[in-house]
Design an enzyme around this catalytic site. Structure first.
Site: not given
Ligand code: EPU
Length: 418
Positions: A21-22, A92, A116, A306
């Site tokens: 995802k990041n 974000r 978040d 994370d």
């Protein structure tokens, strides 16, 4: 929608690690830099990718998904660098449009991004760096507007190796005039992935993988659209290893890359999980109760924040007492209340959590407060007697590609219920 978990033992088989995802969200953001068609592969099928597509379409790109793991993004040059708050607020990573839009179009207006809910997520480092490069900012509580007559390279020393600030300054520098140096840059594997796509596009970036990035600006006409595969997600890989840690068993984590998660794997090994790196993944097994460890979160290559909810969940059922120290987001302990509802023995003291392992957790109704904590509650549920029901699972769906299906395929008793 809820996720229902029953105590599970002896996981076995193979799980494929999806794309990160990041990484993918940042790769999507830089498609505003050059016209053409981008084909992105190994895309995780997660809600944040769909939201980022909506955002790109709202500013004038076209986003197709020929299948859930492939993206085709078309930049035909008709971009309006104004991103609507109602989409930006849901993700974000929309802040990653700031640098590319500003450097390519000379102005940008972006709602201030959400993401978040674990405390303040300031963007002062992004703003200070871009200001040093020649941008002027006009900020309101819900919007960031910036303009420039042309960004210029300069030397920026980050007070903290922020992932987002490094990415924004790096992507802005690609089209700035002259040389930009980012010192104390973040060096997460996802940043290397972004650099590698930018270099393929025609950017001049040196020092990739180090904490000092040097970028020599090029002209927009030097950049082109490219095809790129997203790197695998180290946090999702860590989640399946954690699942083996609490439920025991033997699993091949295909696509897990030891070199991206070395410190975490060392700590997992200290806890009693055997992890054998192979060329195409990680062979993971665990046959005994986990042992407690102490750990602290740090920027890469340290233990990522994370990973922390997973580790705290594992410590909750480990033998002995462990101390978790959060150095990035002081407020990121909210999910501990949920673990305590399941019988975990945790005491929070400032940015430390003291976790005394218990023999077993007890299933109950809990709420996923964010992506990572939500996944950690699912993993903890594997070690709980009775039924654990996790609600607010849309948080998990933002970042996990079929967590439930992948765990169930390993023999875990987990399902979704609407
Ligand atoms: N910080 C500042 N000023 C800034 C930017 C950051 O003080 O201008 C501080 C933050 O308050 C925080 C620390 O620096 O204490 C780290 O923030 P960073 O900028 O590195 O994080 P981010 O880019 O906002 C990314 C990931 C997060 C992950 C962090 C840390 C994305 C979209 N998000 O956030 O991932 O926790 O790096 O590794 O890449 C997640 O995936 O669930 C997630 C939250």
């Amino acid at each position: 929608m809820q996720i229902v978990v029953e105590r599970s033992e002896n996981l076995s088989g193979e799980v494929q690690v999806p794309g990160a995802k990041n990484s993918v969200l940042k790769l999507m953001a830089v498609t505003v830099l050059a016209e053409g068609t981008y084909r992105i592969g190994n895309v995780p099928d997660i809600a944040d990718v769909a939201t980022m597509c909506e955002l790109l379409e709202a500013i004038g790109l076209r986003c197709h998904r020929p299948n859930p793991h492939q993206l085709e993004i078309v930049n035909s040059g008709n971009i309006r660098p104004v991103a609507p708050f109602e989409i930006v607020d849901r993700i974000r990573a929309s802040i990653n449009l700031l640098g590319p839009l500003l450097s390519r179009f000379g102005s940008v207006s972006l709602g201030l991004p959400g993401g978040d809910d674990f405390g303040d997520r300031p963007i002062d480092l992004h703003v200070a760096g871009l200001t040093a490069m020649g941008a002027t900012f006009d900020m309101t509580p819900t919007e960031v507007r910036a303009t420039t007559k042309g960004l210029r390279g300069t030397e920026i020393v980050l007070r903290f190796p922020s992932v987002g600030a490094t990415e924004n300054l790096l992507t802005a520098a690609v089209l700035a005039e002259g040389e930009t140096i980012i010192d104390n840059a973040a060096r997460e594997p996802e940043i290397n992935d972004l650099c590698s796509m930018l270099i393929d596009m025609g950017a001049d970036i040196r020092g990739v993988g180090t904490d000092r990035l040097t970028i020599v600006g090029v002209q927009p006409s030097d950049l082109r659209a490219v095809d790129h595969d997203v790197i695998n997600d180290r946090v999702q890989a860590a989640t399946y290893i954690a699942a083996v840690g609490v439920a025991k068993g033997e699993v091949f984590v295909r696509g897990g890359r030891a070199e991206h998660m070395e410190m975490l794997l060392n700590r997992y090994a200290e806890m009693g999980i055997s992890i054998i790196p192979q060329s195409d993944g990680l062979r993971v097994s665990c046959g005994r109760r986990l042992r407690a460890i102490d750990f602290a979160t740090l920027p890469y290559p340290g233990i990522a924040t994370d990973y922390k909810p997973l580790l705290v969940g594992m410590l909750a059922v480990a033998e002995g007492t462990g101390v978790a120290t959060e150095n990035l987001y002081p407020g990121r302990f909210r999910y501990v209340d949920e673990l305590m509802k399941m019988g975990a023995d945790v005491r929070i003291d400032g940015h430390h959590a003291v976790i005394r392992g218990v023999e077993k957790l007890t299933g109950t109704e809990v709420v996923a407060p964010d992506i990572r904590a939500g996944a950690a509650l699912v993993v903890a549920g594997l070690a709980a007697t009775g039924t654990t029901t996790i609600s607010q699972v849309h948080h998990i769906d933002r970042g996990y590609d079929d967590l439930v299906g992948r765990l169930a395929a390993l023999g875990a008793r987990v399902s979704r219920r609407s």
